[in-house]
Design a protein around this motif. Structure first.
Motif, PDB file in Angstrom:
ATOM      1  N   GLY A  41     -58.801  67.092 -24.035  1.00  0.00           N
ATOM      2  CA  GLY A  41     -58.337  65.932 -23.262  1.00  0.00           C
ATOM      3  C   GLY A  41     -57.694  66.330 -21.946  1.00  0.00           C
ATOM      4  N   TYR A  42     -56.789  67.258 -22.005  1.00  0.00           N
ATOM      5  CA  TYR A  42     -56.148  67.779 -20.802  1.00  0.00           C
ATOM      6  C   TYR A  42     -55.561  69.142 -21.113  1.00  0.00           C
ATOM      7  CZ  TYR A  42     -51.935  65.867 -23.006  1.00  0.00           C
ATOM      8  OH  TYR A  42     -50.940  65.557 -23.884  1.00  0.00           O
ATOM      9  N   VAL A  43     -55.176  69.850 -20.063  1.00  0.00           N
ATOM     10  CA  VAL A  43     -54.671  71.209 -20.222  1.00  0.00           C
ATOM     11  C   VAL A  43     -53.276  71.293 -19.600  1.00  0.00           C
ATOM     12  CG1 VAL A  43     -55.008  73.630 -19.558  1.00  0.00           C
ATOM     13  CG2 VAL A  43     -56.976  72.215 -20.195  1.00  0.00           C
ATOM     14  N   ILE A  44     -52.386  71.915 -20.339  1.00  0.00           N
ATOM     15  CA  ILE A  44     -51.054  72.215 -19.834  1.00  0.00           C
ATOM     16  C   ILE A  44     -50.957  73.729 -19.734  1.00  0.00           C
ATOM     17  CG2 ILE A  44     -48.581  72.139 -20.311  1.00  0.00           C
ATOM     18  CD1 ILE A  44     -49.144  69.620 -21.994  1.00  0.00           C
ATOM     19  N   MET A  45     -50.584  74.227 -18.580  1.00  0.00           N
ATOM     20  CA  MET A  45     -50.443  75.680 -18.418  1.00  0.00           C
ATOM     21  C   MET A  45     -48.979  76.061 -18.554  1.00  0.00           C
ATOM     22  SD  MET A  45     -53.218  76.812 -15.570  1.00  0.00           S
ATOM     23  CE  MET A  45     -52.565  75.878 -14.224  1.00  0.00           C
ATOM     24  N   THR A  46     -48.741  77.136 -19.298  1.00  0.00           N
ATOM     25  CA  THR A  46     -47.396  77.679 -19.460  1.00  0.00           C
ATOM     26  C   THR A  46     -47.451  79.184 -19.232  1.00  0.00           C
ATOM     27  OG1 THR A  46     -47.599  78.236 -21.808  1.00  0.00           O
ATOM     28  CG2 THR A  46     -46.933  75.985 -21.286  1.00  0.00           C
ATOM     29  N   ALA A  47     -46.297  79.753 -19.081  1.00  0.00           N
ATOM     30  CA  ALA A  47     -46.214  81.213 -19.076  1.00  0.00           C
ATOM     31  C   ALA A  47     -46.636  81.692 -20.456  1.00  0.00           C
ATOM     32  CB  ALA A  47     -44.789  81.665 -18.760  1.00  0.00           C
ATOM     33  N   PRO A  48     -47.306  82.828 -20.554  1.00  0.00           N
ATOM     34  CA  PRO A  48     -47.774  83.308 -21.859  1.00  0.00           C
ATOM     35  C   PRO A  48     -46.681  83.346 -22.928  1.00  0.00           C
ATOM     36  CG  PRO A  48     -48.667  84.683 -20.124  1.00  0.00           C
ATOM     37  CD  PRO A  48     -47.669  83.757 -19.472  1.00  0.00           C
ATOM     38  N   GLN A  49     -45.477  83.737 -22.555  1.00  0.00           N
ATOM     39  CA  GLN A  49     -44.401  83.841 -23.536  1.00  0.00           C
ATOM     40  C   GLN A  49     -43.907  82.474 -24.014  1.00  0.00           C
ATOM     41  OE1 GLN A  49     -44.227  84.917 -20.366  1.00  0.00           O
ATOM     42  NE2 GLN A  49     -42.301  84.275 -19.420  1.00  0.00           N
ATOM     43  N   ASP A  50     -44.285  81.388 -23.339  1.00  0.00           N
ATOM     44  CA  ASP A  50     -43.861  80.042 -23.732  1.00  0.00           C
ATOM     45  C   ASP A  50     -44.952  79.256 -24.468  1.00  0.00           C
ATOM     46  OD1 ASP A  50     -41.402  80.461 -22.490  1.00  0.00           O
ATOM     47  OD2 ASP A  50     -42.148  79.718 -20.561  1.00  0.00           O
ATOM     48  N   ALA A  51     -46.141  79.809 -24.582  1.00  0.00           N
ATOM     49  CA  ALA A  51     -47.277  79.065 -25.138  1.00  0.00           C
ATOM     50  C   ALA A  51     -47.045  78.639 -26.583  1.00  0.00           C
ATOM     51  CB  ALA A  51     -48.558  79.884 -25.022  1.00  0.00           C
ATOM     52  N   ASP A  52     -46.618  79.539 -27.437  1.00  0.00           N
ATOM     53  CA  ASP A  52     -46.423  79.181 -28.848  1.00  0.00           C
ATOM     54  C   ASP A  52     -45.373  78.087 -29.005  1.00  0.00           C
ATOM     55  OD1 ASP A  52     -48.358  80.959 -29.717  1.00  0.00           O
ATOM     56  OD2 ASP A  52     -46.914  82.551 -30.181  1.00  0.00           O
ATOM     57  N   ARG A  53     -44.302  78.169 -28.249  1.00  0.00           N
ATOM     58  CA  ARG A  53     -43.248  77.150 -28.322  1.00  0.00           C
ATOM     59  C   ARG A  53     -43.770  75.801 -27.834  1.00  0.00           C
ATOM     60  NH1 ARG A  53     -38.492  75.752 -24.930  1.00  0.00           N
ATOM     61  NH2 ARG A  53     -37.070  74.662 -26.322  1.00  0.00           N
ATOM     62  N   ALA A  54     -44.518  75.792 -26.734  1.00  0.00           N
ATOM     63  CA  ALA A  54     -45.078  74.540 -26.215  1.00  0.00           C
ATOM     64  C   ALA A  54     -46.025  73.910 -27.231  1.00  0.00           C
ATOM     65  CB  ALA A  54     -45.799  74.798 -24.887  1.00  0.00           C
ATOM     66  N   ILE A  55     -46.863  74.720 -27.849  1.00  0.00           N
ATOM     67  CA  ILE A  55     -47.790  74.212 -28.866  1.00  0.00           C
ATOM     68  C   ILE A  55     -47.014  73.629 -30.039  1.00  0.00           C
ATOM     69  CG2 ILE A  55     -49.489  74.927 -30.601  1.00  0.00           C
ATOM     70  CD1 ILE A  55     -50.590  76.870 -28.416  1.00  0.00           C
ATOM     71  N   ALA A  56     -45.988  74.304 -30.479  1.00  0.00           N
ATOM     72  CA  ALA A  56     -45.180  73.814 -31.599  1.00  0.00           C
ATOM     73  C   ALA A  56     -44.522  72.480 -31.264  1.00  0.00           C
ATOM     74  CB  ALA A  56     -44.128  74.852 -31.979  1.00  0.00           C
ATOM     75  N   ILE A  57     -43.980  72.360 -30.071  1.00  0.00           N
ATOM     76  CA  ILE A  57     -43.342  71.103 -29.653  1.00  0.00           C
ATOM     77  C   ILE A  57     -44.360  69.975 -29.637  1.00  0.00           C
ATOM     78  CG2 ILE A  57     -42.297  69.912 -27.680  1.00  0.00           C
ATOM     79  CD1 ILE A  57     -40.876  72.638 -27.074  1.00  0.00           C
ATOM     80  N   LEU A  58     -45.526  70.220 -29.051  1.00  0.00           N
ATOM     81  CA  LEU A  58     -46.559  69.179 -28.993  1.00  0.00           C
ATOM     82  C   LEU A  58     -47.008  68.756 -30.385  1.00  0.00           C
ATOM     83  CD1 LEU A  58     -48.528  70.585 -25.973  1.00  0.00           C
ATOM     84  CD2 LEU A  58     -47.358  68.369 -26.056  1.00  0.00           C
ATOM     85  N   ARG A  59     -47.158  69.716 -31.279  1.00  0.00           N
ATOM     86  CA  ARG A  59     -47.599  69.398 -32.637  1.00  0.00           C
ATOM     87  C   ARG A  59     -46.564  68.563 -33.383  1.00  0.00           C
ATOM     88  NH1 ARG A  59     -50.605  75.058 -34.368  1.00  0.00           N
ATOM     89  NH2 ARG A  59     -52.488  74.671 -33.138  1.00  0.00           N
ATOM     90  N   THR A  60     -45.265  68.762 -33.124  1.00  0.00           N
ATOM     91  CA  THR A  60     -44.246  67.934 -33.782  1.00  0.00           C
ATOM     92  C   THR A  60     -44.328  66.481 -33.310  1.00  0.00           C
ATOM     93  OG1 THR A  60     -42.490  68.316 -32.147  1.00  0.00           O
ATOM     94  CG2 THR A  60     -42.637  69.872 -34.009  1.00  0.00           C
ATOM     95  N   ARG A  61     -45.017  66.274 -32.205  1.00  0.00           N
ATOM     96  CA  ARG A  61     -45.201  64.920 -31.664  1.00  0.00           C
ATOM     97  C   ARG A  61     -46.617  64.396 -31.942  1.00  0.00           C
ATOM     98  NH1 ARG A  61     -41.261  67.536 -29.437  1.00  0.00           N
ATOM     99  NH2 ARG A  61     -39.528  66.509 -28.436  1.00  0.00           N
ATOM    100  N   ASN A  62     -47.247  64.991 -32.959  1.00  0.00           N
ATOM    101  CA  ASN A  62     -48.591  64.597 -33.405  1.00  0.00           C
ATOM    102  C   ASN A  62     -49.663  64.750 -32.341  1.00  0.00           C
ATOM    103  OD1 ASN A  62     -47.767  63.922 -36.054  1.00  0.00           O
ATOM    104  ND2 ASN A  62     -46.925  62.007 -35.263  1.00  0.00           N
ATOM    105  N   CYS A  63     -49.486  65.709 -31.453  1.00  0.00           N
ATOM    106  CA  CYS A  63     -50.513  66.033 -30.461  1.00  0.00           C
ATOM    107  C   CYS A  63     -51.305  67.240 -30.965  1.00  0.00           C
ATOM    108  CB  CYS A  63     -49.881  66.381 -29.113  1.00  0.00           C
ATOM    109  SG  CYS A  63     -49.017  65.030 -28.339  1.00  0.00           S
ATOM    110  N   ARG A  64     -52.613  67.156 -30.848  1.00  0.00           N
ATOM    111  CA  ARG A  64     -53.440  68.318 -31.177  1.00  0.00           C
ATOM    112  C   ARG A  64     -53.288  69.303 -30.025  1.00  0.00           C
ATOM    113  NH1 ARG A  64     -59.299  68.977 -30.052  1.00  0.00           N
ATOM    114  NH2 ARG A  64     -59.880  70.874 -31.139  1.00  0.00           N
ATOM    115  N   ALA A  65     -52.780  70.467 -30.322  1.00  0.00           N
ATOM    116  CA  ALA A  65     -52.506  71.441 -29.265  1.00  0.00           C
ATOM    117  C   ALA A  65     -52.984  72.819 -29.692  1.00  0.00           C
ATOM    118  CB  ALA A  65     -51.010  71.469 -28.963  1.00  0.00           C
ATOM    119  N   LEU A  66     -53.585  73.541 -28.770  1.00  0.00           N
ATOM    120  CA  LEU A  66     -54.046  74.895 -29.035  1.00  0.00           C
ATOM    121  C   LEU A  66     -54.217  75.632 -27.720  1.00  0.00           C
ATOM    122  CD1 LEU A  66     -57.841  74.928 -29.665  1.00  0.00           C
ATOM    123  CD2 LEU A  66     -56.629  72.805 -29.312  1.00  0.00           C
ATOM    124  N   ALA A  67     -54.191  76.943 -27.782  1.00  0.00           N
ATOM    125  CA  ALA A  67     -54.420  77.770 -26.595  1.00  0.00           C
ATOM    126  C   ALA A  67     -55.924  77.864 -26.371  1.00  0.00           C
ATOM    127  CB  ALA A  67     -53.813  79.153 -26.797  1.00  0.00           C
TER     128      ALA A  67
END
Length: 82
Positions: A41-67
Motif C-alpha cells: 500500500g505504501y512505504v515508510i522508510m526508517t533508519a535500519p536500527q529503527d525498522a523492527d521497532r517501527a514494524i512492531a508499533i504498526l502491527r500493534t495498530r493492526n497494520c500489516r507491516a514488513l521490511a
C-alpha cells in the motif's frame, strides 16, 4: 542522487489479482512492479536500527507491516531484486 532504493520482491507474496493482470494482459514482470504497487500500500522508510521497532508499533495498530527493501549507495534509482 547517490543512493538507490532496492526493493526485495521476495519479501512478500503478490496478491492473485496482480498475477491475473500480468498473465491476462501479457505484462512484463518489471513493468508490473513499475506500474502497480503489487500489494504494498505504501512505504515508510526508517533508519535500519529503527525498522523492527517501527514494524512492531504498526502491527500493534493492526497494520500489516514488513521490511521490503533497503537504501544503498547508487545513482538515484529504484530497483528490484529477487
Amino acid at each position: 542522487d547517490n543512493t538507490d532504493a532496492v526493493i526485495d520482491r521476495a519479501a512478500w507474496t503478490v496478491p492473485p489479482l496482480f498475477r491475473f493482470i500480468a498473465e491476462k494482459g501479457n505484462v512484463d514482470r518489471d513493468e508490473m512492479y513499475r506500474v502497480f504497487n503489487m500489494g504494498i500500500g505504501y512505504v515508510i522508510m526508517t533508519a535500519p536500527q529503527d525498522a523492527d521497532r517501527a514494524i512492531a508499533i504498526l502491527r500493534t495498530r493492526n497494520c500489516r507491516a514488513l521490511a521490503v527493501g533497503r537504501i544503498c549507495r547508487g545513482s538515484g534509482i529504484t530497483r528490484t531484486e529477487n
